[in-house]
Design a protein around this motif. Structure first.
Motif, PDB file in Angstrom:
ATOM      1  N   MET A   1      36.824  19.188 -21.026  1.00  0.00           N
ATOM      2  CA  MET A   1      36.548  18.968 -22.444  1.00  0.00           C
ATOM      3  C   MET A   1      35.059  19.108 -22.706  1.00  0.00           C
ATOM      4  N   ALA A   2      34.701  19.648 -23.879  1.00  0.00           N
ATOM      5  CA  ALA A   2      33.303  19.818 -24.256  1.00  0.00           C
ATOM      6  C   ALA A   2      32.984  18.990 -25.498  1.00  0.00           C
ATOM      7  N   VAL A   3      31.752  18.510 -25.559  1.00  0.00           N
ATOM      8  CA  VAL A   3      31.218  17.833 -26.745  1.00  0.00           C
ATOM      9  C   VAL A   3      30.145  18.737 -27.337  1.00  0.00           C
ATOM     10  N   VAL A   4      30.170  18.909 -28.649  1.00  0.00           N
ATOM     11  CA  VAL A   4      29.198  19.754 -29.348  1.00  0.00           C
ATOM     12  C   VAL A   4      28.459  18.902 -30.365  1.00  0.00           C
ATOM     13  N   LEU A   5      27.115  18.975 -30.344  1.00  0.00           N
ATOM     14  CA  LEU A   5      26.276  18.157 -31.219  1.00  0.00           C
ATOM     15  C   LEU A   5      25.280  19.046 -31.947  1.00  0.00           C
ATOM     16  N   SER A   6      25.242  18.942 -33.266  1.00  0.00           N
ATOM     17  CA  SER A   6      24.358  19.784 -34.065  1.00  0.00           C
ATOM     18  C   SER A   6      22.962  19.184 -34.182  1.00  0.00           C
ATOM     19  N   GLY A   7      22.064  19.976 -34.785  1.00  0.00           N
ATOM     20  CA  GLY A   7      20.758  19.443 -35.149  1.00  0.00           C
ATOM     21  C   GLY A   7      20.877  18.551 -36.370  1.00  0.00           C
ATOM     22  N   GLY A  33      33.207  17.373 -19.584  1.00  0.00           N
ATOM     23  CA  GLY A  33      32.514  18.063 -18.503  1.00  0.00           C
ATOM     24  C   GLY A  33      31.289  18.814 -18.966  1.00  0.00           C
ATOM     25  N   TRP A  34      31.187  19.024 -20.290  1.00  0.00           N
ATOM     26  CA  TRP A  34      30.073  19.790 -20.848  1.00  0.00           C
ATOM     27  C   TRP A  34      29.643  19.165 -22.178  1.00  0.00           C
ATOM     28  N   ILE A  35      28.351  19.182 -22.417  1.00  0.00           N
ATOM     29  CA  ILE A  35      27.803  18.784 -23.717  1.00  0.00           C
ATOM     30  C   ILE A  35      26.872  19.908 -24.172  1.00  0.00           C
ATOM     31  N   TYR A  36      27.121  20.407 -25.381  1.00  0.00           N
ATOM     32  CA  TYR A  36      26.304  21.458 -25.983  1.00  0.00           C
ATOM     33  C   TYR A  36      25.538  20.836 -27.147  1.00  0.00           C
ATOM     34  N   PRO A 186      35.499  29.404 -20.479  1.00  0.00           N
ATOM     35  CA  PRO A 186      36.922  29.498 -20.132  1.00  0.00           C
ATOM     36  C   PRO A 186      37.498  28.226 -19.525  1.00  0.00           C
ATOM     37  N   GLU A 187      36.636  27.304 -19.083  1.00  0.00           N
ATOM     38  CA  GLU A 187      37.117  26.066 -18.482  1.00  0.00           C
ATOM     39  C   GLU A 187      37.331  24.957 -19.503  1.00  0.00           C
ATOM     40  N   VAL A 188      36.892  25.171 -20.727  1.00  0.00           N
ATOM     41  CA  VAL A 188      37.021  24.150 -21.767  1.00  0.00           C
ATOM     42  C   VAL A 188      38.412  24.217 -22.390  1.00  0.00           C
ATOM     43  N   ALA A 189      39.101  23.082 -22.391  1.00  0.00           N
ATOM     44  CA  ALA A 189      40.445  23.012 -22.960  1.00  0.00           C
ATOM     45  C   ALA A 189      40.489  22.293 -24.303  1.00  0.00           C
ATOM     46  N   ALA A 190      39.422  21.543 -24.623  1.00  0.00           N
ATOM     47  CA  ALA A 190      39.366  20.810 -25.883  1.00  0.00           C
ATOM     48  C   ALA A 190      37.900  20.604 -26.250  1.00  0.00           C
ATOM     49  N   ILE A 191      37.642  20.449 -27.554  1.00  0.00           N
ATOM     50  CA  ILE A 191      36.269  20.278 -28.048  1.00  0.00           C
ATOM     51  C   ILE A 191      36.240  19.126 -29.045  1.00  0.00           C
TER      52      ILE A 191
END
Length: 372
Positions: A1-7, A33-36, A186-191
């Motif tokens: 799963m990835a987390v996405v954070l804006s400015g 597993g990832w934070i953008y 390709p490893e991200v299944a949810a955001i």
């Protein structure tokens, strides 16, 4: 799963802290597993990847405007050039760039941050997209630490930083909401994402009047008379809703660019998800119709060939699966803190707390809606 954070500046990072606190209470958190992150999201993402959200809250609640951007005496107006004091503040209260980068490299969560490349390219480069991407699992520790600071260097206020041989500044110019990068992994299944939606107070031009009143005492000096004439023109422009001066124009353009690319990023994500669903529906319909029309002895082979052809199709986005996504959008509302970082405007503790709570509640509502 990835987390996405804006400015989003001070308002955005406080809202994102509330978002992360609520998310950390769910079963989703252990899957991250990832934070953008970009700009404010780079700072919030750093502390989340290090499992230091409590430290981030303490840091933000003690942060004053001058700890981030200190106006220079000659530029005491919105859009004026500032000294970028946040790097020193972070080094003193959180850790120096090398130390932060090394800790991120050891974290099981990969942090990816974005900055804008303003280096000179005299020969030109048609492939250059001005986007700088730094991963905590591949960048040098010092480079990663400085990249986080560069991503948060609001370029309408401060000058850029040197990062790994590049001249880098606020990532919001090119990737204010880095949803696309998470989607393409390709490893991200949810955001799970937070996008700050900014609002800005209308400038009343009072600072121009204060400057003019001070300078009137020296109007006998020819250069001062010329400056007073310019201030009067600036006041006239402000009265008509125009940018009073070039610095304010740069800030307005910065706001437009940041908001525009965040909106486009999310719009493209929606269009892409619609395309994926339509392609799957088209695939099913074509396969069903073709197989039904074929002789029985050819049906198995035909189905296999059609499946193989669809699998081999190449699109500029992943087309074989849809991602589960939660996007929380939030404004600062009445608790908004001064986004121009003027030294004479404090950031009250109670409003910081209200913004954190607002981010938490918005996320709680989004999660309930998602699960209902």
């Amino acid at each position: 799963m990835a987390v996405v954070l804006s400015g989003g500046g001070i308002n955005g990072v406080l809202l994102e802290l509330g978002f992360l606190l609520r998310l950390s209470e769910t079963d989703l958190w252990r899957r991250v597993g990832w934070i953008y992150g970009t700009s404010a999201g780079a700072l919030a993402g750093t502390m989340a990847a290090l499992d230091r959200l409590d430290d981030l809250e303490e840091f933000l609640r003690g942060l004053a405007p001058q700890d981030a951007f200190r106006p220079r005496p000659l530029w005491q107006f919105p859009g004026g050039l500032h000294d970028y004091t946040l790097p020193v503040t972070i080094a003193e209260r959180i850790g120096p760039p090398q130390e932060v980068g090394a800790a991120l490299a050891a974290s099981p969560i990969e942090l990816i941050v974005f900055a804008t490349d303003v280096s000179e390219y005299p020969a030109g480069d048609e492939e250059r997209d001005y986007e700088l991407v730094y991963s905590s699992h591949s960048a040098e520790a010092e480079t990663m630490g400085r990249a986080i600071l560069a991503s948060a260097a609001i370029s309408g206020l401060v000058l850029p930083l040197h990062v790994g041989g590049k001249i880098a500044t606020d990532g919001g110019w090119v990737r204010n909401f880095p949803f696309e990068h998470a989607y393409r992994n390709p490893e991200v299944a949810a955001i799970a994402a937070f996008r700050y939606v900014p609002t800005y107070p209308v400038s009343d031009g009072a600072y121009l009047e204060r400057a003019r009143e001070r300078l009137e005492l020296f109007r006998g000096v020819p250069p001062v008379r010329a400056l007073l004439a310019e201030l009067r023109l600036a006041q006239e422009r402000a009265a008509h809703g125009e940018p009073a001066h070039y610095g304010e124009l740069v800030v307005r353009l910065m706001r437009v660019a940041f908001a525009r690319n965040a909106v486009v990023e999310e719009r493209l994500a929606v269009e892409r998800e619609t395309s994926v669903a339509e392609l799957q529906s088209l695939r099913d319909d074509v396969t069903t119709a073709a197989v039904a029309a074929a002789p029985r002895w050819r049906r198995r082979t035909l189905r296999a060939r059609l499946d193989a052809r669809f699998e081999a199709a190449r699109f500029p986005f992943r087309h074989e699966r849809q991602l589960q996504t939660i996007v929380v959008r939030g404004t600062a509302g009445p608790e908004s803190l001064d986004p121009t970082f003027r030294g004479d405007t404090p950031w009250p503790e109670e409003r910081k707390r209200a913004l954190i709570d607002r981010g938490y509640q918005l996320t709680d509502e989004a999660l309930k809606h998602q699960l209902s």
